[in-house]
Design an enzyme around this catalytic site. Structure first.
Site, PDB file in Angstrom:
ATOM      1  N   LYS A   1      12.307  -1.211   1.515  1.00  0.00           N
ATOM      2  CA  LYS A   1      12.079  -1.582   2.915  1.00  0.00           C
ATOM      3  C   LYS A   1      12.406  -3.076   3.048  1.00  0.00           C
ATOM      4  O   LYS A   1      12.118  -3.825   2.111  1.00  0.00           O
ATOM      5  CB  LYS A   1      10.605  -1.368   3.294  1.00  0.00           C
ATOM      6  CG  LYS A   1      10.119   0.076   3.180  1.00  0.00           C
ATOM      7  CD  LYS A   1       8.599   0.135   3.393  1.00  0.00           C
ATOM      8  CE  LYS A   1       8.054   1.510   3.061  1.00  0.00           C
ATOM      9  NZ  LYS A   1       6.585   1.597   3.149  1.00  0.00           N
TER      10      LYS A   1
ATOM     11  N   LYS B   1       3.698  -7.642   1.820  1.00  0.00           N
ATOM     12  CA  LYS B   1       3.373  -6.289   2.276  1.00  0.00           C
ATOM     13  C   LYS B   1       4.639  -5.456   2.451  1.00  0.00           C
ATOM     14  O   LYS B   1       5.582  -5.887   3.100  1.00  0.00           O
ATOM     15  CB  LYS B   1       2.623  -6.338   3.611  1.00  0.00           C
ATOM     16  CG  LYS B   1       1.155  -6.690   3.460  1.00  0.00           C
ATOM     17  CD  LYS B   1       0.445  -6.631   4.795  1.00  0.00           C
ATOM     18  CE  LYS B   1      -0.980  -7.131   4.655  1.00  0.00           C
ATOM     19  NZ  LYS B   1      -1.605  -7.346   5.965  1.00  0.00           N
TER      20      LYS B   1
ATOM     21  N   GLU C   1       2.601   2.240   9.593  1.00  0.00           N
ATOM     22  CA  GLU C   1       2.958   1.122   8.707  1.00  0.00           C
ATOM     23  C   GLU C   1       2.092  -0.096   8.972  1.00  0.00           C
ATOM     24  O   GLU C   1       1.715  -0.343  10.120  1.00  0.00           O
ATOM     25  CB  GLU C   1       4.405   0.710   8.982  1.00  0.00           C
ATOM     26  CG  GLU C   1       5.399   1.161   7.950  1.00  0.00           C
ATOM     27  CD  GLU C   1       5.227   0.542   6.573  1.00  0.00           C
ATOM     28  OE1 GLU C   1       4.463  -0.434   6.443  1.00  0.00           O
ATOM     29  OE2 GLU C   1       5.847   1.027   5.624  1.00  0.00           O
ATOM     30  N   ASP C   2       1.821  -0.871   7.919  1.00  0.00           N
ATOM     31  CA  ASP C   2       1.078  -2.129   8.121  1.00  0.00           C
ATOM     32  C   ASP C   2       1.952  -3.355   7.856  1.00  0.00           C
ATOM     33  O   ASP C   2       1.454  -4.472   7.931  1.00  0.00           O
ATOM     34  CB  ASP C   2      -0.148  -2.184   7.194  1.00  0.00           C
ATOM     35  CG  ASP C   2       0.245  -2.358   5.735  1.00  0.00           C
ATOM     36  OD1 ASP C   2       1.231  -1.717   5.318  1.00  0.00           O
ATOM     37  OD2 ASP C   2      -0.412  -3.127   5.026  1.00  0.00           O
TER      38      ASP C   2
ATOM     39  N   SER D   1       6.314   5.179   0.654  1.00  0.00           N
ATOM     40  CA  SER D   1       5.729   3.944   0.103  1.00  0.00           C
ATOM     41  C   SER D   1       6.691   3.249  -0.851  1.00  0.00           C
ATOM     42  O   SER D   1       7.447   3.906  -1.564  1.00  0.00           O
ATOM     43  CB  SER D   1       4.444   4.305  -0.656  1.00  0.00           C
ATOM     44  OG  SER D   1       4.009   3.216  -1.440  1.00  0.00           O
ATOM     45  N   ALA D   2       6.609   1.930  -0.888  1.00  0.00           N
ATOM     46  CA  ALA D   2       7.429   1.156  -1.831  1.00  0.00           C
ATOM     47  C   ALA D   2       6.836   1.176  -3.234  1.00  0.00           C
ATOM     48  O   ALA D   2       7.485   0.789  -4.200  1.00  0.00           O
ATOM     49  CB  ALA D   2       7.527  -0.292  -1.344  1.00  0.00           C
TER      50      ALA D   2
ATOM     51  N   THR E   1      -5.670  -1.135  -0.529  1.00  0.00           N
ATOM     52  CA  THR E   1      -5.229  -1.630  -1.843  1.00  0.00           C
ATOM     53  C   THR E   1      -4.325  -2.855  -1.731  1.00  0.00           C
ATOM     54  O   THR E   1      -3.998  -3.463  -2.759  1.00  0.00           O
ATOM     55  CB  THR E   1      -4.468  -0.526  -2.608  1.00  0.00           C
ATOM     56  OG1 THR E   1      -3.584   0.097  -1.672  1.00  0.00           O
ATOM     57  CG2 THR E   1      -5.391   0.493  -3.200  1.00  0.00           C
TER      58      THR E   1
ATOM     59  N   ASP F   1       2.804   5.154   5.317  1.00  0.00           N
ATOM     60  CA  ASP F   1       2.844   4.184   4.232  1.00  0.00           C
ATOM     61  C   ASP F   1       1.496   4.331   3.501  1.00  0.00           C
ATOM     62  O   ASP F   1       0.550   4.909   4.063  1.00  0.00           O
ATOM     63  CB  ASP F   1       3.010   2.776   4.825  1.00  0.00           C
ATOM     64  CG  ASP F   1       2.879   1.704   3.777  1.00  0.00           C
ATOM     65  OD1 ASP F   1       3.509   1.822   2.724  1.00  0.00           O
ATOM     66  OD2 ASP F   1       2.118   0.744   4.009  1.00  0.00           O
ATOM     67  N   LEU F   2       1.417   3.822   2.281  1.00  0.00           N
ATOM     68  CA  LEU F   2       0.162   4.012   1.529  1.00  0.00           C
ATOM     69  C   LEU F   2      -0.724   2.752   1.530  1.00  0.00           C
ATOM     70  O   LEU F   2      -1.791   2.720   2.163  1.00  0.00           O
ATOM     71  CB  LEU F   2       0.489   4.435   0.092  1.00  0.00           C
ATOM     72  CG  LEU F   2      -0.722   4.651  -0.813  1.00  0.00           C
ATOM     73  CD1 LEU F   2      -1.571   5.825  -0.338  1.00  0.00           C
ATOM     74  CD2 LEU F   2      -0.274   4.873  -2.265  1.00  0.00           C
ATOM     75  N   ASP F   3      -0.237   1.703   0.835  1.00  0.00           N
ATOM     76  CA  ASP F   3      -1.055   0.488   0.688  1.00  0.00           C
ATOM     77  C   ASP F   3      -1.276  -0.189   2.049  1.00  0.00           C
ATOM     78  O   ASP F   3      -0.312  -0.554   2.729  1.00  0.00           O
ATOM     79  CB  ASP F   3      -0.351  -0.512  -0.237  1.00  0.00           C
ATOM     80  CG  ASP F   3      -0.178   0.024  -1.653  1.00  0.00           C
ATOM     81  OD1 ASP F   3      -1.174   0.467  -2.229  1.00  0.00           O
ATOM     82  OD2 ASP F   3       0.957  -0.017  -2.172  1.00  0.00           O
TER      83      ASP F   3
HETATM   84  C1  BG6 Z   1       3.836  -1.645  -1.324  1.00  0.00           C
HETATM   85  C2  BG6 Z   1       2.984  -2.887  -1.185  1.00  0.00           C
HETATM   86  O1  BG6 Z   1       3.145  -0.534  -0.846  1.00  0.00           O
HETATM   87  O2  BG6 Z   1       4.180  -1.433  -2.694  1.00  0.00           O
HETATM   88  C3  BG6 Z   1       3.703  -4.083  -1.789  1.00  0.00           C
HETATM   89  O3  BG6 Z   1       2.760  -3.131   0.200  1.00  0.00           O
HETATM   90  C4  BG6 Z   1       4.045  -3.765  -3.236  1.00  0.00           C
HETATM   91  O4  BG6 Z   1       2.893  -5.222  -1.691  1.00  0.00           O
HETATM   92  C5  BG6 Z   1       4.884  -2.502  -3.303  1.00  0.00           C
HETATM   93  O5  BG6 Z   1       4.763  -4.845  -3.806  1.00  0.00           O
HETATM   94  C6  BG6 Z   1       5.255  -2.100  -4.730  1.00  0.00           C
HETATM   95  O6  BG6 Z   1       4.119  -1.650  -5.400  1.00  0.00           O
HETATM   96  P1  BG6 Z   1       4.018  -1.340  -6.945  1.00  0.00           P
HETATM   97  O7  BG6 Z   1       2.718  -0.580  -7.085  1.00  0.00           O
HETATM   98  O8  BG6 Z   1       5.199  -0.511  -7.321  1.00  0.00           O
HETATM   99  O9  BG6 Z   1       4.016  -2.650  -7.643  1.00  0.00           O
HETATM  100 MG    MG Z   2       1.678  -1.110   3.357  1.00  0.00          MG
END
Ligand code: BG6
Ligand code: MG
Length: 219
Positions: A145, A45, A169-170, A114-115, A17, A9-11
């Site tokens: 997710k 998250k 994953e976090d 990542s989402a 971030t 996962d990224l964030d």
């Molecule tokens: C996920 C974050 O990585 O990305 C979420 O954990 C976030 O909090 C989601 O809503 C979507 O991100 P973005 O950058 O498309 O708004």
């Molecule tokens: Mg995350």
């Protein structure tokens, strides 16, 4: 040749971030005059931008049109992009590069699951995009997710069976997604809400290369 692949996962896993996402939602809530509680941190998250806004509006009794909903999504992203506009490699979380460098030195496939629709932008801004054999993000998936789609696509793209993939994953949603995909889940974070993961570490500095090696060699 290895028989394992690693999906990150990224964030909140690779880069610090998650706090900027949260700050941006908080600011949007203020602009709309909607109450905002810190308990939303864990709920936001891992879930899509659309889902976050739905959660934010859930208890607000706010009347809104679909046009406004779309406008607020854009507004939140504008605030978020401004907050991350100057981030560089210093947002990489401690210990992550140690694991990523090891995996790269062993030629083990790595993917992003990542989402976020901003994943590619952040990865290149931070200078680590070339580590990944596949980047599956919010622009690619149709189900967010905890649906396992993002990880299944990532596994396909690195040509690995789900059972041979290890996911970092976090978020609760992300751990559920990895488990539902039939992958090994590793939670990164302190929250007791991450207890459904197969393994949990407070952060990457706790992860020994020996442990990674054991995962790689596990049948
Ligand atoms: C996920 C974050 O990585 O990305 C979420 O954990 C976030 O909090 C989601 O809503 C979507 O991100 P973005 O950058 O498309 O708004
Ligand atoms: Mg995350």
């Amino acid at each position: 040749m290895t028989s394992k692949g690693f999906i990150f996962d990224l964030d909140g896993v690779i880069v610090d971030t998650a706090k900027y996402h949260f700050m941006a939602w908080k600011r949007l809530a203020e602009l709309l005059g909607i109450g905002f509680s810190n308990e939303l941190i864990e709920q936001f998250k891992g879930v899509s931008r659309v889902r976050c806004l739905e959660i934010l509006l859930l208890n607000s009794n706010y009347e809104f049109t679909s046009y406004e909903f779309e406008k607020w999504l854009v507004e939140k992203n504008k605030i978020y992009l401004e907050l991350i506009s100057r981030v560089d490699e210093t947002v990489i979380l401690p210990g992550v590069m140690n694991v990523m460098n090891f995996l790269r030195s062993e030629s083990i496939p790595m993917a992003i699951g990542s989402a976020s629709k901003n994943a590619k932008r952040i990865l290149s801004q931070v200078g680590i995009d070339t580590f990944f054999d596949a980047i599956v993000d919010g622009n690619v998936v149709s189900e967010a997710k905890p649906d396992p789609e993002v990880f299944r696509i990532a596994a396909e793209q690195i040509r690995m069976d789900s059972k041979d993939c290890i996911v970092f994953e976090d978020s609760m949603a992300g751990i559920e997604a990895a488990n539902r995909a039939g992958m090994t889940s590793i939670a990164i974070g302190k929250s007791n809400k991450l207890s459904k993961a197969h393994y949990r570490f407070n952060d990457f500095t706790e992860i020994q290369i020996n442990f990674i090696n054991q995962l790689i060699q596990k049948i």
